[in-house]
Motif scaffolding. Structure first.
Motif, PDB file in Angstrom:
ATOM      1  N   LEU A 277      11.681 -31.026  -8.821  1.00 45.59           N
ATOM      2  CA  LEU A 277      10.911 -31.991  -9.589  1.00 45.59           C
ATOM      3  C   LEU A 277       9.586 -31.395 -10.065  1.00 45.59           C
ATOM      4  CD1 LEU A 277      11.478 -35.238  -7.466  1.00 45.59           C
ATOM      5  CD2 LEU A 277      12.612 -34.570  -9.592  1.00 45.59           C
ATOM      6  N   ASN A 278       8.957 -30.612  -9.201  1.00 46.81           N
ATOM      7  CA  ASN A 278       7.670 -30.006  -9.558  1.00 46.81           C
ATOM      8  C   ASN A 278       7.782 -29.129 -10.797  1.00 46.81           C
ATOM      9  OD1 ASN A 278       7.424 -30.862  -6.750  1.00 46.81           O
ATOM     10  ND2 ASN A 278       5.455 -29.817  -6.782  1.00 46.81           N
ATOM     11  N   ASN A 279       8.873 -28.353 -10.883  1.00 47.75           N
ATOM     12  CA  ASN A 279       9.020 -27.381 -11.975  1.00 47.75           C
ATOM     13  C   ASN A 279       9.565 -27.996 -13.254  1.00 47.75           C
ATOM     14  OD1 ASN A 279       8.114 -25.358 -10.254  1.00 47.75           O
ATOM     15  ND2 ASN A 279      10.173 -24.796  -9.585  1.00 47.75           N
ATOM     16  N   PHE A 280      10.078 -29.228 -13.171  1.00 52.42           N
ATOM     17  CA  PHE A 280      10.650 -29.862 -14.365  1.00 52.42           C
ATOM     18  C   PHE A 280       9.530 -30.221 -15.354  1.00 52.42           C
ATOM     19  CE2 PHE A 280      11.858 -33.697 -16.734  1.00 52.42           C
ATOM     20  CZ  PHE A 280      13.006 -33.238 -17.353  1.00 52.42           C
ATOM     21  N   GLY A 281       9.527 -29.531 -16.483  1.00 57.71           N
ATOM     22  CA  GLY A 281       8.518 -29.803 -17.510  1.00 57.71           C
ATOM     23  C   GLY A 281       7.113 -29.429 -17.114  1.00 57.71           C
ATOM     24  N   GLN A 282       6.952 -28.570 -16.123  1.00 53.00           N
ATOM     25  CA  GLN A 282       5.609 -28.227 -15.655  1.00 53.00           C
ATOM     26  C   GLN A 282       4.847 -27.442 -16.722  1.00 53.00           C
ATOM     27  OE1 GLN A 282       5.093 -26.859 -11.569  1.00 53.00           O
ATOM     28  NE2 GLN A 282       3.773 -25.223 -12.280  1.00 53.00           N
ATOM     29  N   PHE A 283       3.577 -27.743 -16.859  1.00 53.34           N
ATOM     30  CA  PHE A 283       2.706 -27.019 -17.777  1.00 53.34           C
ATOM     31  C   PHE A 283       1.324 -26.925 -17.151  1.00 53.34           C
ATOM     32  CE2 PHE A 283       2.360 -31.472 -18.722  1.00 53.34           C
ATOM     33  CZ  PHE A 283       1.020 -31.693 -18.986  1.00 53.34           C
ATOM     34  N   SER A 284       0.454 -26.150 -17.763  1.00 48.51           N
ATOM     35  CA  SER A 284      -0.887 -25.937 -17.212  1.00 48.51           C
ATOM     36  C   SER A 284      -1.942 -26.363 -18.229  1.00 48.51           C
ATOM     37  CB  SER A 284      -1.099 -24.470 -16.840  1.00 48.51           C
ATOM     38  OG  SER A 284      -0.203 -24.084 -15.807  1.00 48.51           O
ATOM     39  N   ILE A 285      -3.013 -26.923 -17.719  1.00 48.26           N
ATOM     40  CA  ILE A 285      -4.169 -27.284 -18.538  1.00 48.26           C
ATOM     41  C   ILE A 285      -5.392 -26.600 -17.941  1.00 48.26           C
ATOM     42  CG2 ILE A 285      -5.644 -29.143 -19.391  1.00 48.26           C
ATOM     43  CD1 ILE A 285      -3.311 -31.027 -19.206  1.00 48.26           C
ATOM     44  N   GLY A 286      -5.915 -25.608 -18.629  1.00 48.76           N
ATOM     45  CA  GLY A 286      -7.086 -24.895 -18.132  1.00 48.76           C
ATOM     46  C   GLY A 286      -6.863 -24.267 -16.766  1.00 48.76           C
TER      47      GLY A 286
ATOM     48  N   THR B 297      -4.811 -25.412 -14.528  1.00 51.68           N
ATOM     49  CA  THR B 297      -4.383 -26.435 -13.571  1.00 51.68           C
ATOM     50  C   THR B 297      -2.909 -26.746 -13.781  1.00 51.68           C
ATOM     51  OG1 THR B 297      -6.587 -27.446 -13.562  1.00 51.68           O
ATOM     52  CG2 THR B 297      -4.749 -28.773 -12.740  1.00 51.68           C
ATOM     53  N   PRO B 298      -2.036 -26.386 -12.827  1.00 49.32           N
ATOM     54  CA  PRO B 298      -0.614 -26.688 -12.983  1.00 49.32           C
ATOM     55  C   PRO B 298      -0.347 -28.186 -12.809  1.00 49.32           C
ATOM     56  CG  PRO B 298      -1.025 -25.708 -10.829  1.00 49.32           C
ATOM     57  CD  PRO B 298      -2.326 -25.659 -11.578  1.00 49.32           C
ATOM     58  N   ILE B 299       0.398 -28.767 -13.727  1.00 51.16           N
ATOM     59  CA  ILE B 299       0.718 -30.197 -13.691  1.00 51.16           C
ATOM     60  C   ILE B 299       2.183 -30.355 -13.275  1.00 51.16           C
ATOM     61  CG2 ILE B 299       0.703 -32.372 -14.947  1.00 51.16           C
ATOM     62  CD1 ILE B 299      -2.042 -31.040 -14.751  1.00 51.16           C
ATOM     63  N   PRO B 300       2.454 -30.908 -12.071  1.00 52.91           N
ATOM     64  CA  PRO B 300       3.846 -31.100 -11.625  1.00 52.91           C
ATOM     65  C   PRO B 300       4.487 -32.287 -12.351  1.00 52.91           C
ATOM     66  CG  PRO B 300       2.327 -31.988  -9.987  1.00 52.91           C
ATOM     67  CD  PRO B 300       1.479 -31.356 -11.064  1.00 52.91           C
ATOM     68  N   THR B 301       4.836 -32.077 -13.596  1.00 48.00           N
ATOM     69  CA  THR B 301       5.269 -33.161 -14.476  1.00 48.00           C
ATOM     70  C   THR B 301       6.432 -33.959 -13.901  1.00 48.00           C
ATOM     71  OG1 THR B 301       4.646 -31.726 -16.319  1.00 48.00           O
ATOM     72  CG2 THR B 301       5.905 -33.714 -16.847  1.00 48.00           C
ATOM     73  N   GLY B 302       7.488 -33.268 -13.490  1.00 49.70           N
ATOM     74  CA  GLY B 302       8.673 -33.957 -12.987  1.00 49.70           C
ATOM     75  C   GLY B 302       8.380 -34.813 -11.774  1.00 49.70           C
TER      76      GLY B 302
END
Length: 261
Positions: free
Chosen positions: A177-186, A188-193
């Motif tokens: 779930l953490n890696n699903f659609g994950q992206f970074s902002i500045g 900061t990794p966002i665990p999208t899923g």
């Protein structure tokens, strides 16, 4: 000034103090050489790990059963669902979905029995629930040793039986779930899923609490005598709330374990 006082009264000093403490940590992080982006990412990750288990407390509070100190029963249902799925050799999204389905089955069974017990100890729910939670954990500490698990990466190597104290999910659904659609902002990794999954569970509870059953549960928690006079079965609503809480606790530990790895 009056609006500030109203906000403080509604929000509460404990939450304000905790929020200010967290903010101060973020401000101090760059000063002491801590990566601010990684810290915020960890906060988001930890929020996702624990949010569903906190959400699991809502149904029982709404029905007047108090905080669910027997939440370990739901967590055990989740652990049982995940270990059975791993024993079957299922991995990836399929494995996680099957683990959720098995968890729901065991969560309903455990929650129903747990709810029946709480209906017989009205007024002492939180105390009894705490003892039941401890007892269930001790019982499963024995069951983990005697249940017929035999997959090599699940059982203790020197004996060939009994579950290991810790099992790696890397080859199953770790970080799925953490890696699903994950992206970074500045940075900061966002665990999208993970956050979307939490949002889905929150939406389910939101919708459920606005159904006829959810409204009846709220009525039971607010005024059980009035609810009974209106034709609502107080015992049934309390049992339903316990079942929902137990199932959510099981799903919560699945979200936690895939994130923890």
């Amino acid at each position: 000034m009056s609006s500030i006082k109203t906000f403080i009264t509604d929000f509460g000093w404990p939450r304000i103090i905790i929020a200010l403490f967290l903010l101060s940590l973020f401000v101090a992080a760059p000063i002491v050489g801590v990566d601010l982006g990684a810290s915020i990412g960890d906060v988001l990750n930890r929020f996702g790990q624990n949010a569903i288990m906190v959400l699991a407390l809502v149904p029982m509070v709404q029905s007047g059963c108090g905080l669910n100190f027997g939440l370990p029963i739901g967590i055990l249902a989740g652990l049982l669902g995940s270990t059975i799925t791993m024993q079957l050799g299922l991995t990836g999204l399929t494995g996680l979905l099957v683990a959720i389905l098995i968890t729901i089955v065991f969560g309903v069974i455990f929650g129903y029995l747990y709810g029946k017990l709480l209906n017989n100890v009205k007024g002492e729910e939180m105390t009894i629930a705490m003892y039941v939670g401890f007892s269930a954990v001790m019982l499963f500490s024995i069951l983990w040793l005697v249940l017929p698990f035999n997959k090599a990466d699940l059982v203790m190597g020197y004996a060939g039986e009994g579950l290991r104290r810790s099992i790696a999910l890397e080859d199953y659904w770790g970080k799925l779930l953490n890696n699903f659609g994950q992206f970074s902002i500045g940075g900061t990794p966002i665990p999208t899923g993970l956050l979307l999954f939490v949002g889905l569970c929150v939406f389910f509870v939101y919708v459920f609490m606005r159904t006829r059953t959810g409204t009846a549960m709220t009525a039971v928690g607010s005024n059980p005598d009035f609810a009974r006079a209106s034709g609502v079965s107080v015992e049934r609503m309390r049992t339903v709330s316990t079942v929902v809480s137990t199932v959510l606790g099981g799903i919560g530990i699945l979200a936690y374990q895939q994130s923890f790895g």
